[in-house]
Write a protein that holds these residues in place. Structure first.
Motif, PDB file in Angstrom:
ATOM      1  N   ASP A   1       0.846  -1.194   0.000  1.00 22.05           N
ATOM      2  CA  ASP A   1       0.000   0.000   0.000  1.00 22.05           C
ATOM      3  C   ASP A   1       0.885   1.249   0.000  1.00 22.05           C
ATOM      4  N   LEU A   2       0.971   1.895  -1.163  1.00 23.61           N
ATOM      5  CA  LEU A   2       1.723   3.156  -1.221  1.00 23.61           C
ATOM      6  C   LEU A   2       0.713   4.297  -1.268  1.00 23.61           C
ATOM      7  N   GLY A   3       0.507   4.902  -0.109  1.00 23.99           N
ATOM      8  CA  GLY A   3      -0.458   6.004  -0.015  1.00 23.99           C
ATOM      9  C   GLY A   3       0.264   7.330  -0.239  1.00 23.99           C
ATOM     10  N   GLY A   4      -0.322   8.408   0.286  1.00 22.17           N
ATOM     11  CA  GLY A   4       0.277   9.715   0.101  1.00 22.17           C
ATOM     12  C   GLY A   4       1.501   9.903   0.981  1.00 22.17           C
ATOM     13  N   GLY A   5       1.418   9.422   2.219  1.00 18.31           N
ATOM     14  CA  GLY A   5       2.507   9.683   3.137  1.00 18.31           C
ATOM     15  C   GLY A   5       3.100   8.443   3.772  1.00 18.31           C
TER      16      GLY A   5
ATOM     17  N   GLY B   1       3.507   8.709  -1.674  1.00 17.54           N
ATOM     18  CA  GLY B   1       3.385   9.354  -2.978  1.00 17.54           C
ATOM     19  C   GLY B   1       3.841  10.809  -2.971  1.00 17.54           C
ATOM     20  N   GLU B   2       3.628  11.490  -1.839  1.00 10.23           N
ATOM     21  CA  GLU B   2       4.021  12.898  -1.773  1.00 10.23           C
ATOM     22  C   GLU B   2       5.534  13.070  -1.941  1.00 10.23           C
ATOM     23  N   ASP B   3       6.291  12.052  -1.481  1.00  4.15           N
ATOM     24  CA  ASP B   3       7.746  12.135  -1.641  1.00  4.15           C
ATOM     25  C   ASP B   3       8.129  12.029  -3.113  1.00  4.15           C
TER      26      ASP B   3
ATOM     27  N   LYS C   1       3.182  14.352 -12.158  1.00  5.62           N
ATOM     28  CA  LYS C   1       3.388  12.968 -11.711  1.00  5.62           C
ATOM     29  C   LYS C   1       2.289  12.077 -12.278  1.00  5.62           C
ATOM     30  N   ARG C   2       1.064  12.564 -12.197  1.00  3.96           N
ATOM     31  CA  ARG C   2      -0.063  11.768 -12.707  1.00  3.96           C
ATOM     32  C   ARG C   2       0.020  11.592 -14.211  1.00  3.96           C
ATOM     33  N   GLN C   3       0.433  12.665 -14.910  1.00  6.06           N
ATOM     34  CA  GLN C   3       0.558  12.550 -16.372  1.00  6.06           C
ATOM     35  C   GLN C   3       1.636  11.533 -16.732  1.00  6.06           C
TER      36      GLN C   3
ATOM     37  N   VAL D   1      -2.259  -1.478  -3.573  1.00  7.40           N
ATOM     38  CA  VAL D   1      -3.255  -0.609  -2.961  1.00  7.40           C
ATOM     39  C   VAL D   1      -2.644   0.779  -2.840  1.00  7.40           C
ATOM     40  N   GLY D   2      -3.489   1.803  -2.917  1.00  2.00           N
ATOM     41  CA  GLY D   2      -3.021   3.165  -2.687  1.00  2.00           C
ATOM     42  C   GLY D   2      -2.693   3.871  -3.988  1.00  2.00           C
ATOM     43  N   GLY D   3      -2.979   5.169  -4.023  1.00  2.00           N
ATOM     44  CA  GLY D   3      -2.810   5.965  -5.236  1.00  2.00           C
ATOM     45  C   GLY D   3      -1.400   5.884  -5.815  1.00  2.00           C
ATOM     46  N   GLY D   4      -0.398   5.743  -4.941  1.00  2.00           N
ATOM     47  CA  GLY D   4       0.984   5.729  -5.391  1.00  2.00           C
ATOM     48  C   GLY D   4       1.304   4.546  -6.304  1.00  2.00           C
ATOM     49  N   THR D   5       0.553   3.462  -6.182  1.00  2.00           N
ATOM     50  CA  THR D   5       0.847   2.277  -6.999  1.00  2.00           C
ATOM     51  C   THR D   5       0.383   2.460  -8.444  1.00  2.00           C
ATOM     52  N   ARG D   6      -0.228   3.618  -8.737  1.00  3.73           N
ATOM     53  CA  ARG D   6      -0.559   3.900 -10.140  1.00  3.73           C
ATOM     54  C   ARG D   6       0.685   4.182 -10.962  1.00  3.73           C
ATOM     55  N   MET D   7       1.763   4.555 -10.275  1.00  2.79           N
ATOM     56  CA  MET D   7       2.984   4.883 -11.017  1.00  2.79           C
ATOM     57  C   MET D   7       3.588   3.588 -11.565  1.00  2.79           C
TER      58      MET D   7
ATOM     59  N   VAL E   1      -7.102   1.991  -7.528  1.00  2.27           N
ATOM     60  CA  VAL E   1      -6.277   1.530  -6.400  1.00  2.27           C
ATOM     61  C   VAL E   1      -6.505   2.323  -5.126  1.00  2.27           C
ATOM     62  N   ASP E   2      -6.866   3.607  -5.280  1.00  2.00           N
ATOM     63  CA  ASP E   2      -7.042   4.391  -4.055  1.00  2.00           C
ATOM     64  C   ASP E   2      -8.414   4.185  -3.423  1.00  2.00           C
ATOM     65  N   LEU E   3      -9.258   3.352  -4.067  1.00  2.93           N
ATOM     66  CA  LEU E   3     -10.564   3.087  -3.475  1.00  2.93           C
ATOM     67  C   LEU E   3     -10.698   1.631  -3.024  1.00  2.93           C
TER      68      LEU E   3
END
Ligand code: ADP
Ligand code: MG
Length: 573
Positions: A176-180, A207-209, A245-247, A310-316, A337-339
């Motif tokens: 799970d790579l979340g925001g923090g 992900g913020e890092d 980052k998202r792009q 899991v987690g928004g960061g795993t979209r990368m 992934v973030d849901l």
């Protein structure tokens, strides 16, 4: 008051993003906030103009231009004594800030349903300790929610991926790579049970890092020193870097504009490859918790049956690749992934609402830290004090209720102090102290008067400790509360009542008692092979009753009743 007809919702109270959902006729539906988003930033701010408390996207935007007016990432300090965040001229505890987010989710749910919503399930990281779970529970109560369950995030994720319905035994890893934060959890599924086996992670890596690394790369490329940016400018840059980052998660390159709001654009192009390189130190840092978690369950990466992201960061894509390289298999990945966690929370909430008996069969968890008391021991003629005696060992499947017997040290000692700790260190006081209480009225006599100490720990992470003087049968119980953020008496009473069911001897359940009586009668009436068979299954059932999970008890119950049935029917083997 709890309205039992209202829908029960699942809530993912994330470090950076929160969400709520419910289960409706076989599908999970997400609750939308006032801005029509399903994800609400976990940010609270005091609007400098109106002095009102605002939450979510609005608070996040305020914070970007004026970091002093709000708070983010407060989940990291929930359950930490004395933690507080100042906003404007006011100060808030992490519990209060979490309560604001929960309150906004509750209101969003009420708008969606057009009726009051109170009942919910909230997820927390698997490594959350007693204090953090309790603090989360309190935040829910402050927000007017009745928190019926605290569920581990990786458990919720596994449910969302349907792993609890697998036909086979599974050993899998949840990344799970979340925001923090970055959390790794090794889990096992066997015979209807999902178990957390070991957890590891980094609480300061998310992900913020990656966003920051990208901004640093952009500033470097443009030759702008970070120190030259004003706070507001930096906040704006971070938001733009987030979009880049998202792009880059989807396209081979993207453009970052480094100019302040009204200034002429000052752009740098960043390729996915360059970004990947800038992310390398972060990816390397993710390796260690993966190794630790595997070691915790004595496994190698190639013994893992599944990896779920899991987690928004795993979209990368680089994070996906990291998982694939490490585990040598394609990870499972939901489109959203973030849901994933909130999806699992909603399903778990529905299970809870629909069938109270079912849930304990489907989901078990483990105690993430050992719980026990301070004791002393005679070692080579010397008495050593301040030793930690765990009553519930780390990784014990919960809910659980266990007891251990301790004895008085001195002749005519009439009181015994019970100091409760959580942790893994041999010296009791080096662990985290949950509190203490005193057992009084121990009958006078020689040293060695026995006191049984029972720890009852439920899935919401609330601990009750009960001490009984064996000679008199007199007992005192204590539900642990902490510092200024105590639970009120009624709340404690509620928690205690909930736990009565757990403590009560399963032998006392009518259908178990009936079967025991019936089996004993049959045993008396039978001989030889029949008697041996019934004796075998009786033993199995009795031992299950005294030590095991509801699932095992139920299995042993079924076997014994089948044997009784056949014998009663005069059947031959
Ligand atoms: P948490 O559970 O920690 O609150 P989430 O699981 O919602 O967090 O993940 C938030 C993180 O995911 C943020 O750092 C965000 O930048 C990142 N994220 C979300 N979508 C994307 C995307 N498309 N590409 C890269 N990162 C993303
Ligand atoms: Mg999360």
């Amino acid at each position: 008051m709890t309205n039992s007809n209202s829908p029960i919702i699942g809530i993912d109270l994330g470090t950076t993003m929160s969400a709520a959902a419910w289960f409706d006729q076989g599908t999970v539906r997400f609750i939308r906030n006032e801005l029509d988003d399903v994800l609400t930033p976990s940010v609270v701010a005091v609007d400098p103009r109106t002095k009102n408390v605002v939450t979510g996207r609005i608070a996040k935007d305020l914070l970007a231009s004026d970091p002093a007016c709000g708070a983010a990432l407060f989940k990291r300090s929930i359950g930490v004594d004395g933690a507080s965040f100042s906003m404007g001229d006011r100060s808030f505890t992490p519990i209060e800030l979490s309560a604001y987010i929960l309150d906004s989710l509750r209101r969003d749910a009420e708008r969606t349903f057009g009726e009051p919503v109170q009942r919910c399930v909230i997820t927390v990281p698997a490594y959350f300790n007693e204090a953090q779970r309790r603090a989360t529970l309190q935040a829910g109560q402050i927000a007017g929610l009745s928190v019926e369950r605290i569920v581990n995030e990786p458990t919720a994720a596994a449910i969302a991926y349907g792993l609890n319905e697998s036909p086979d035994e599974l050993r899998f890893v949840v990344l799970d790579l979340g925001g923090g934060t970055f959390d790794v959890c090794v889990m096992e599924y066997f015979d209807g049970l999902l178990e957390v086996k070991s957890v590891a992670g980094k609480s300061q890596l998310g992900g913020e890092d990656f966003t920051r690394a990208l901004l640093t790369l952009g500033l470097d490329k443009a030759g702008i020193p970070e120190s030259s940016l004003s706070i507001g400018h930096f906040g704006l840059m971070l938001r733009r870097a987030e979009l880049v980052k998202r792009q880059l998660a989807r396209w081979p390159s993207a453009t970052l504009n480094l100019a302040d709001n009204d200034a002429e654009p000052l752009t740098v192009d960043i390729s996915a490859e360059e970004a990947s390189e800038a992310f390398q130190p972060l990816l390397s840092a993710m390796l260690e918790p993966c190794r630790t978690a595997l070691r915790g369950n004595r496994m190698h990466a190639d013994e893992v049956d599944d990896v779920i992201l899991v987690g928004g960061g795993t979209r990368m894509p680089c994070v996906r690749q990291f998982a694939e390289d490490l585990f040598q298999r394609e990870p499972k990945m939901d489109r959203d992934v973030d849901l994933v966690v909130v999806r699992g929370a909603a399903i778990q909430a529905a299970l809870h609402a629909g069938d109270e008996a079912l849930e304990d069969v489907v989901v078990t968890d483990v105690a993430s830290h050992s719980l026990g008391i301070s004791s002393s021991r005679e070692i080579s003629g010397r008495r050593i004090f301040d030793l930690f005696s765990p009553v519930i060992e780390r990784n014990t499947v919960i809910p659980t209720s266990r007891s251990d017997v301790f004895a008085t040290l001195e002749d005519n000692q009439t009181e015994l102090s019970i100091e409760v700790y959580e942790g893994e260190l041999r010296q009791a006081s080096a662990n985290r102290k949950l509190g203490e209480f005193t057992v009084k009225r121990i009958p006078k006599g020689p040293a060695g008067q026995q006191v049984s100490v029972r720890f009852t720990y439920d899935l919401s992470g609330i601990l009750e400790v009960e001490a009984t003087v064996l000679e008199t049968g007199e007992s005192v119980a204590h539900v642990f509360k902490r510092g200024r953020e105590d639970l009120s008496d009624t709340e404690i009473e509620r928690a205690t009542q909930r736990m009565q069911g757990l403590k009560s001897d399963p032998r006392e359940r009518p259908h178990y008692r009936d079967l025991l009586t019936r089996a004993h009668l049959l045993y008396q009436d039978s001989t030889g092979e029949h008697r041996a068979r019934i004796s075998y299954y009786l033993d199995q059932f009795e031992s299950a009753l005294s030590t095991s999970t509801p699932k095992t008890i139920e299995a042993a119950f079924n076997q014994l009743s089948e044997v009784c049935q056949r014998l009663d029917g005069g059947e031959r083997w």
